[in-house]
Design an enzyme around this catalytic site. Structure first.
Site, mmCIF file in Angstrom:
data_model
loop_
_atom_site.group_PDB
_atom_site.id
_atom_site.type_symbol
_atom_site.label_atom_id
_atom_site.label_comp_id
_atom_site.label_asym_id
_atom_site.label_seq_id
_atom_site.Cartn_x
_atom_site.Cartn_y
_atom_site.Cartn_z
ATOM 1 C CD GLU A 25 -2.822 -1.008 2.485
ATOM 2 O OE1 GLU A 25 -3.940 -0.477 2.376
ATOM 3 O OE2 GLU A 25 -2.364 -1.438 3.552
ATOM 4 C CG ASP A 156 8.187 -3.568 -12.184
ATOM 5 O OD1 ASP A 156 7.739 -4.241 -13.136
ATOM 6 O OD2 ASP A 156 7.461 -3.101 -11.280
#
Length: 936
Positions: A25, A156
């Protein structure tokens, strides 16, 4: 440890959630020690249970913190909370050991908070123009080069990890975290690498929901092999390809399908825009070599190729296509624009070699949304002139289409509605310069100088919207201004004569948007009716009445191909037309879609221009402002939205009743386009329409007792007037004696003194926007300077007023004492709009782009303000028809916001005050027009 808004993690106070994914989160937080906003990323709980991975992550985080580059989002610290250190925090990046992880350990990474949208959000709106894509790619390459030189591989890279700030700065996020989060470095299976990537957790993979990371993986990464910096170069190529095409390079229904595509599918090189410079195409092919040994070895080489892409493309395109006009070459290569087609049609250049579809972005602050004649195209199709504001100048700017720069035309201060002379050397335009008592029609040389005033054109804000003109081939200028009919004046100056005549029995109120037919055989124009209808008309031009050519249409023009052009809704049509008989001779055909339409009151105008050489230009995107895809929602202080009213429509400027049980709002009829005032009863779930389609009604406010609604409307004479109507809808609206009367536009903002006086802002001209009050007998100016003051909002005790002013050169929010000292304080400092004073009096809210800002207020004595804080960062809709409207309201407890959300793309902001505007250009469109009409 669970984090939520208001909780603390050491010195960091959580202010709002940002998002969540396989990586954990993310929250926005305030660093109470250093007074800055940060991003807190709470890593997955599974990571904290693996002692070896925790140790690896700590070491990797230390390495990542050494990155210091303007295009890389910085890491500030690492916070750890959990047994046996419950309530205790480590010093950032202090714990580097690899001992056993305590049970319940929470690991949070503290990072730089970056404003703006990420590329994934930007790409939802489609492909990015080539010049813009190159600028973004260069900054990504700079970031990768910095990391690679320090031995750090991103692993990524994807659009969601690239943010573009409002000023165009690129920030690459999450550097190296894929490696920091992965498990045993010896594990090389796809399950080991792919399932633990930051945005594709094992759970998400099984659910088939998140495919992002797989789509950008290099082939060696997808096979689970060791990777180096060349994996980033592959991902860089995939991201650049997607920016240019607007589509994913590798896609599939499942992760396996995506990985199979990465490993086997060749890129569709034909999908690249036809305007892609050859050097850029070669760079993409080098980046997307599946064999790492054949792939581009160093990202620095990519950066150099990007620097040279435009120049190389210019040279090579001219060699390959010598038949293309010079303008076409320059547009294709220097602007780096998008190629596209009408209604998703992609042109085949071999079948139609002379036609080219181009697109370029006009700069922010170009005032094309609210002006009927937003821009002019030179006769040779090489230059565009438009109203703009830059470097303290507001007026007409010129941009050659083979250049990326714009230049102010001296002498055109506050200019609008430009039109070129037939030889392209002069302009006619309308202007009300500061200090001038009346506006006028002027002419000026394109290079600038002292303008020659030709005629009075009035100062009305509504008339200002309808200022349109056309310089005819025989040296006359047709124009529409404050007079209700089309007029004509010699370009050298002389008497003004009427060209058209109102047909009052038919309900005509105004004629506008004139265009002359060849040889002076007649004039095309638009008749605006009292009920808001607009019809395309034709007349002989001798002051006699005209006749209808197309009902409910706008913006007529005549093409040398022998066609009448006009716009219905947002589609450009062409119909065969006989200029001698002044009549159409065949059925119309759609020839371009998505033409921008400006709407002001009951006046509508489409933004397109046709040059003498057959080049077409049109502003894109208006169909979105009219689509019934909005919902009314209540939004809490964390940005979570819940439906307030069921159903979708074009909802505008919602206002809560004093008891909070009803909503007054303006809505646009899907079929009629009429803008009416409605009431929604939140308890009963019913809706009542208070106005019945007479003109455009907008900006409702409630009476203090909640029994009536006050609003602005063009329902009587076509000019804005203030009305009041009982909220039960059983009585016709009654005028309050405040109307434009061709002098000003008025917008109600609040009732004062329990209903004894009305607060409103008044617009007389571009430089005359102020705040006023009216009681039963008199009007009083509260605030009016040579700048614009608008959007007033009063404190509950009416002692103070928040408002917006552009005195600093951009819109900012201020607050002023209205009872004694008249002391003024700044509420915003980085831009602000739409202030609303909390009903409790303890906060001022305002919007800044996609952000909702709250400022604490102490108004017990002198006005004292606290530090601004961002409540949420999710774009909700603005009023697309009126950039001066406040398009939200606040509940009595100050805890929820009544807002308008776009259902089709709730994350997209559509603010005409800030948005860049795409101008589509079709070179040699006349040839395509003939083909389109013939193919029908």
């Amino acid at each position: 440890m669970t984090l939520e808004t208001g909780s603390r993690l050491g010195p960091y106070e959580i202010t709002a959630p940002i998002g969540a994914g396989g990586m954990g989160e993310v929250f926005r937080a305030r660093d109470t020690k250093l007074g800055r906003d940060v991003a807190i990323k709470v890593l997955p709980a599974a990571l904290a249970q693996d002692a070896e991975r925790v140790g690896r992550f700590r070491r990797e985080a230390q390495i990542l913190a050494t990155l210091n580059h303007p295009n890389i989002a910085a890491i500030y610290g690492l916070e750890e909370v959990g047994a046996p250190l419950v309530g205790a925090l480590t010093t950032p990046l202090e714990r580097a050991g690899t001992g056993p992880a305590p049970a319940g350990l929470t690991i949070a990474l503290v990072m730089e908070f970056v404003e703006g949208e990420d590329l994934a959000e930007r790409l939802k709106r489609g492909a990015i123009p080539v010049d813009e894509a190159i600028a973004i790619a260069k900054q990504i390459a700079d970031a990768l080069e910095e990391a690679h030189e320090k031995g750090i591989v991103h692993r990524d890279l994807k659009p969601a990890n690239v943010k573009v700030t409002p000023d165009g700065k690129v920030k690459v996020l999450d550097f190296g975290l894929a490696k920091a989060l992965e498990g045993d470095p010896g594990a090389r299976s796809i399950a080991g690498d792919v399932s633990h990537s930051p945005t594709m957790s094992r759970h998400a993979t099984e659910a088939g929901l998140i495919l992002g990371t797989a789509a950008y993986m290099s082939p060696e990464q997808a096979r689970g092999k060791p990777v180096d910096k060349r994996a980033d170069i592959w991902s860089f190529g995939v991201v650049l390809f997607e920016m240019l095409t607007g589509d994913r390079l590798f896609s599939g229904e499942t992760v396996s399908d995506v990985l199979a595509a990465v490993l086997t599918r060749e890129p569709d090189w034909k999908a690249l825009p036809a305007v892609t410079p050859p050097g850029l195409s070669r760079l993409l092919r080098r980046c997307l070599e599946r064999d790492p040994k054949r792939r581009l070895h160093d990202i620095a080489d990519a950066r150099f190729d990007l620097d040279d892409a435009v120049v190389r493309g210019n040279t090579e395109t001219s060699r390959r296509r010598p038949a293309i006009p010079l303008l076409g070459v320059v547009l294709l290569t220097v602007l780096g624009v998008l190629a596209g087609g009408l209604a998703a049609r992609r042109l085949d250049s071999s079948a139609n070699p002379g036609t080219f579809h181009l697109a370029t972005v006009l700069p922010q602050a170009s005032d094309l949304v609210r002006q009927a004649s937003g821009f002019a195209l030179s006769p040779d199709g090489a230059r565009v002139v438009f109203r703009h504001e830059q470097d303290g100048k507001r007026g007409l700017f010129i941009r050659p289409l083979d250049s990326l720069t714009v230049a102010f035309i001296p002498g055109t201060d506050e200019g609008m509605g430009p039109t070129f002379s037939p030889d392209g050397r002069s302009l006619a335009f309308f202007s009300t310069p500061a200090g001038s008592e009346q506006g006028g029609l002027h002419r000026i040389k394109v290079e600038g100088g002292a303008p020659l005033r030709l005629a009075d054109s009035g100062t009305s804000a509504v008339a200002g919207f309808t200022f349109t003109g056309h310089w005819t081939e025989d040296g006359q200028i047709l124009f529409s201004g404050s007079e209700p009919v089309v007029q004509r004046i010699p370009a050298a100056g002389g008497p003004v004569t009427a060209v058209t005549a109102l047909d009052a029995p038919r309900g005509e109120q105004r004629h506008t948007q004139p265009k002359s037919l060849p040889g002076g055989r007649g004039v095309l124009y638009v008749a605006v009716m009292g009920d808001g209808r607009q019809d395309v008309m034709v007349a002989r031009g001798d002051g006699s009445k005209g006749r209808v050519l197309v009902e409910r249409a706008m913006s007529p023009a005549f093409s040398a191909t022998g066609h009448l052009l006009f716009v219905l809704e947002t589609t450009l049509f062409a119909a065969p037309f006989d200029p001698d008989k002044l009549e159409t001779t065949g059925a119309p055909s759609p020839v371009a879609e998505g033409v921008n339409v400006a709407i002001y009151g009951n006046h509508r105008s489409a933004k397109f221009a046709l040059a003498q050489n057959g080049t077409l230009a049109y502003l894109a995107g208006a169909q979105e402002s009219l689509s019934p895809d909005r919902t009314l929602v209540f939004v809490d202080r964390q940005g979570k939205a819940a439906a307030a009213v069921e159903g979708m429509g074009v909802y505008l400027v919602p206002r809560l009743s004093p008891d909070g049980e009803r909503i007054a709002y303006s809505a646009v009829g899907e079929r009629t386009g009429e803008r009416d005032i409605w009431i929604a009863d939140l308890k009963r779930g019913t809706r009542t329409r208070l106005t019945l389609g007479k003109g455009a009604s907008t900006d409702p406010i409630w009476s203090p007792d909640g029994r009536a609604v006050t609003f602005a409307s063009t329902r009587t004479e076509g000019f804005l007037e203030i009305f009041s109507v009982p909220a039960d809808g059983n009585t016709e609206p009654a005028p309050l004696g405040l109307k434009t009367d061709r002098e000003r536009a008025l917008f109600p903002r609040a009732w004062l003194g329990g209903g004894s006086a009305l607060l409103f802002h008044s617009i007389k001209a571009a430089d005359d926007i102020g705040i006023w009050r009216k009681d039963s007998g008199t009007e009083e100016m509260l605030l009016a300077t040579r700048y614009s003051e608008l959007q007033p909002s009063l404190s509950p005790d009416e002692r103070f007023m928040a408002y917006v002013s552009d005195e600093s050169g951009r819109r900012e929010v201020y607050a002023r004492d209205m009872t004694g000292s008249r002391r003024r304080v700044s509420v915003s400092s980085e831009g602000g709009d739409e202030p609303v004073w909390s009903p409790r009096g303890n906060e001022i809210f305002y919007r800044r782009g996609a952000q909702m800002i709250a400022v604490p207020v102490d108004a017990k004595g002198d006005l004292t303000l606290g530090a601004p804080s961002v409540l949420f960062n999710v774009p909700f809709d603005v009023d697309p028809f009126n950039s001066d409207a406040t398009n939200y309201d606040v509940t009595k407890d100050g805890q929820r916001f009544l807002m308008v959300r776009r259902a089709s793309d709730p994350r997209r902001a559509s603010d005409p005050r800030r948005a860049e505007q795409q101008l589509n250009v079709v070179v040699n469109w006349s040839e395509e027009l003939k083909r389109l009409v013939r193919e029908k």
